[in-house]
Design a protein around this motif. Structure first.
Motif, mmCIF file in Angstrom:
data_model
loop_
_atom_site.group_PDB
_atom_site.id
_atom_site.type_symbol
_atom_site.label_atom_id
_atom_site.label_comp_id
_atom_site.label_asym_id
_atom_site.label_seq_id
_atom_site.Cartn_x
_atom_site.Cartn_y
_atom_site.Cartn_z
ATOM 1 N N GLY A 116 44.052 35.882 35.783
ATOM 2 C CA GLY A 116 42.806 35.898 36.547
ATOM 3 C C GLY A 116 43.024 35.323 37.933
ATOM 4 O O GLY A 116 43.745 34.336 38.105
ATOM 5 N N THR A 117 42.413 35.946 38.933
ATOM 6 C CA THR A 117 42.567 35.518 40.332
ATOM 7 C C THR A 117 41.206 35.210 40.945
ATOM 8 O O THR A 117 40.258 35.993 40.794
ATOM 9 C CB THR A 117 43.255 36.609 41.170
ATOM 10 O OG1 THR A 117 44.527 36.912 40.606
ATOM 11 C CG2 THR A 117 43.444 36.157 42.614
ATOM 12 N N ASN A 118 41.121 34.063 41.614
ATOM 13 C CA ASN A 118 39.954 33.753 42.433
ATOM 14 C C ASN A 118 40.208 34.350 43.814
ATOM 15 O O ASN A 118 41.109 33.899 44.531
ATOM 16 C CB ASN A 118 39.734 32.244 42.513
ATOM 17 C CG ASN A 118 38.482 31.873 43.279
ATOM 18 O OD1 ASN A 118 38.300 32.245 44.434
ATOM 19 N ND2 ASN A 118 37.609 31.116 42.641
ATOM 20 N N THR A 119 39.449 35.364 44.192
ATOM 21 C CA THR A 119 39.726 36.086 45.431
ATOM 22 C C THR A 119 39.369 35.283 46.671
ATOM 23 O O THR A 119 39.765 35.651 47.786
ATOM 24 C CB THR A 119 38.956 37.416 45.447
ATOM 25 O OG1 THR A 119 37.545 37.164 45.286
ATOM 26 C CG2 THR A 119 39.430 38.319 44.325
ATOM 27 N N ILE A 120 38.636 34.185 46.515
ATOM 28 C CA ILE A 120 38.284 33.346 47.671
ATOM 29 C C ILE A 120 39.416 32.381 47.994
ATOM 30 O O ILE A 120 39.801 32.211 49.154
ATOM 31 C CB ILE A 120 36.973 32.587 47.395
ATOM 32 C CG1 ILE A 120 35.825 33.574 47.180
ATOM 33 C CG2 ILE A 120 36.650 31.628 48.547
ATOM 34 C CD1 ILE A 120 34.527 32.921 46.770
ATOM 35 N N THR A 121 39.966 31.746 46.950
ATOM 36 C CA THR A 121 41.021 30.747 47.164
ATOM 37 C C THR A 121 42.420 31.300 46.939
ATOM 38 O O THR A 121 43.399 30.639 47.269
ATOM 39 C CB THR A 121 40.816 29.558 46.217
ATOM 40 O OG1 THR A 121 40.951 30.010 44.857
ATOM 41 C CG2 THR A 121 39.431 28.943 46.407
ATOM 42 N N SER A 122 42.505 32.499 46.336
ATOM 43 C CA SER A 122 43.786 33.128 45.956
ATOM 44 C C SER A 122 44.505 32.360 44.854
ATOM 45 O O SER A 122 45.706 32.572 44.630
ATOM 46 C CB SER A 122 44.711 33.287 47.178
ATOM 47 O OG SER A 122 44.125 34.143 48.143
ATOM 48 N N CYS A 123 43.802 31.477 44.168
ATOM 49 C CA CYS A 123 44.408 30.751 43.056
ATOM 50 C C CYS A 123 44.388 31.626 41.804
ATOM 51 O O CYS A 123 43.430 32.371 41.568
ATOM 52 C CB CYS A 123 43.659 29.447 42.795
ATOM 53 S SG CYS A 123 43.774 28.260 44.159
ATOM 54 N N VAL A 124 45.466 31.536 41.007
ATOM 55 C CA VAL A 124 45.600 32.359 39.802
ATOM 56 C C VAL A 124 45.882 31.468 38.607
ATOM 57 O O VAL A 124 46.398 30.364 38.728
ATOM 58 C CB VAL A 124 46.720 33.411 39.956
ATOM 59 C CG1 VAL A 124 46.427 34.350 41.113
ATOM 60 C CG2 VAL A 124 48.074 32.737 40.147
ATOM 61 N N ASN A 125 45.521 31.997 37.430
ATOM 62 C CA ASN A 125 45.818 31.312 36.179
ATOM 63 C C ASN A 125 45.972 32.369 35.099
ATOM 64 O O ASN A 125 45.503 33.498 35.251
ATOM 65 C CB ASN A 125 44.705 30.321 35.815
ATOM 66 C CG ASN A 125 45.191 29.253 34.856
ATOM 67 O OD1 ASN A 125 46.367 29.205 34.503
ATOM 68 N ND2 ASN A 125 44.290 28.394 34.419
ATOM 69 N N THR A 126 46.661 32.018 34.020
ATOM 70 C CA THR A 126 46.877 32.959 32.927
ATOM 71 C C THR A 126 46.374 32.365 31.623
ATOM 72 O O THR A 126 46.261 31.147 31.470
ATOM 73 C CB THR A 126 48.364 33.325 32.782
ATOM 74 O OG1 THR A 126 49.111 32.135 32.500
ATOM 75 C CG2 THR A 126 48.895 33.980 34.050
ATOM 76 N N GLN A 127 46.079 33.257 30.688
ATOM 77 C CA GLN A 127 45.659 32.856 29.352
ATOM 78 C C GLN A 127 46.170 33.896 28.361
ATOM 79 O O GLN A 127 46.299 35.076 28.691
ATOM 80 C CB GLN A 127 44.133 32.750 29.275
ATOM 81 C CG GLN A 127 43.611 32.156 27.988
ATOM 82 C CD GLN A 127 44.114 30.751 27.751
ATOM 83 O OE1 GLN A 127 45.137 30.577 27.079
ATOM 84 N NE2 GLN A 127 43.426 29.762 28.309
ATOM 85 N N THR A 128 46.494 33.446 27.166
ATOM 86 C CA THR A 128 47.002 34.354 26.138
ATOM 87 C C THR A 128 46.056 34.373 24.940
ATOM 88 O O THR A 128 45.283 33.429 24.722
ATOM 89 C CB THR A 128 48.407 33.940 25.670
ATOM 90 O OG1 THR A 128 48.350 32.611 25.122
ATOM 91 C CG2 THR A 128 49.392 33.975 26.825
#
Length: 265
Positions: free
Chosen positions: A195-207
């Motif tokens: 998942g990406t936050n398009t404002i901050t460009s921060c990303v994270n993953t989940q399984t």
């Protein structure tokens, strides 16, 4: 600097709006440039003047250059300091990693303010501040329905994020760019979404894991019986059973008496 006069009863200093009168023999000045000060003193009868020159040294201009002013949680940023001869560093909050030299790399998990004080060869000093904003990673959760499927049957995966730390775009490693994805696993499988936050460009993953039910059956092996004889056929490993021929349902064993060779399923 402190300027001092004496031997008079009243004093007057120029230039500028400086103290005067009987208590103005000693004054403190803060010149921004080289300045000549003139003191006029009187004892009530005679008047005399004198001058004193003050040279000023420039304060250092502290420069703080960071590789980024805004980063994501856990990322690193390089900070370079220049403009003085010696430095002291402070940071707020104190739990953040400190600057240790004029060229430092720090890994941050919270927004941090760095204060740098510098002193030049003339012992003049000044300071500067740099704030590094740390943005949170998207807080992603994934659900699946159902959690247990038969071989090749569908399970719907759904990704969500919190309002406080949202994700706006999603990408599944097995393909797909929406919040939901339908999978048909053949074996126990784990799926990953980014998942990406398009404002901050921060990303994270989940399984998320989907379990596949693989029933293992055990049945009576092929056998032979006498004409008009009977035999009990049994099966195990499942929760429901259907026998053919015979039409027997939901029983793990049946008794049969075939007149001819027969294949039972």
């Amino acid at each position: 600097a402190t300027l001092s006069g004496g031997a008079g009863t009243s004093y007057s200093w120029t230039p500028g709006n400086l103290p005067s009168g009987p208590n103005a023999a000693n004054i403190t000045v803060f010149p921004a440039v080289n300045t000549i000060y003139t003191l006029t003193a009187t004892d009530g009868i005679c008047i005399n003047t004198t001058t004193v020159a003050l040279d000023t040294y420039t304060n250092p201009i502290i420069s703080i250059v960071s590789s980024a002013n805004s980063i994501c949680f856990g990322q690193t940023v390089s900070i370079n300091v220049s403009g003085a001869d010696t430095y002291t560093y402070t940071n707020n909050p104190a739990s953040s990693p400190p600057l240790t030299s004029t060229s430092s790399v720090v890994q941050l998990t919270t927004t941090t303010s760095y204060q740098v004080s510098g002193t030049n060869q003339f012992t003049c000093s000044s300071s500067a501040q740099q704030v590094i904003i740390v943005n949170p990673l998207p807080n992603i959760s994934v659900t699946r329905s159902p959690t247990l499927v038969c071989v090749g049957f569908p399970s719907t995966l759904t990704a969500n994020s919190s309002l406080q730390s949202p994700a706006h775009d999603y990408v599944w490693t097995h393909g797909g760019t929406s919040k939901t994805s339908v999978v048909n696993p053949q074996v126990n499988s784990t799926y990953t979404v980014t998942g990406t936050n398009t404002i901050t460009s921060c990303v994270n993953t989940q399984t998320v894991a989907v379990a596949v039910f693989l029933p293992t059956f055990a049945t009576t092996p092929d056998t032979a019986i006498c004409n008009k004889g009977s035999i009990i056929l049994s099966a195990s490993g499942a929760s429901q059973y259907s026998w053919n021929p015979g039409g027997f349902n939901n029983v793990p064993f049946i008794t049969v008496s075939p007149n001819v060779a027969t294949i039972y399923t």
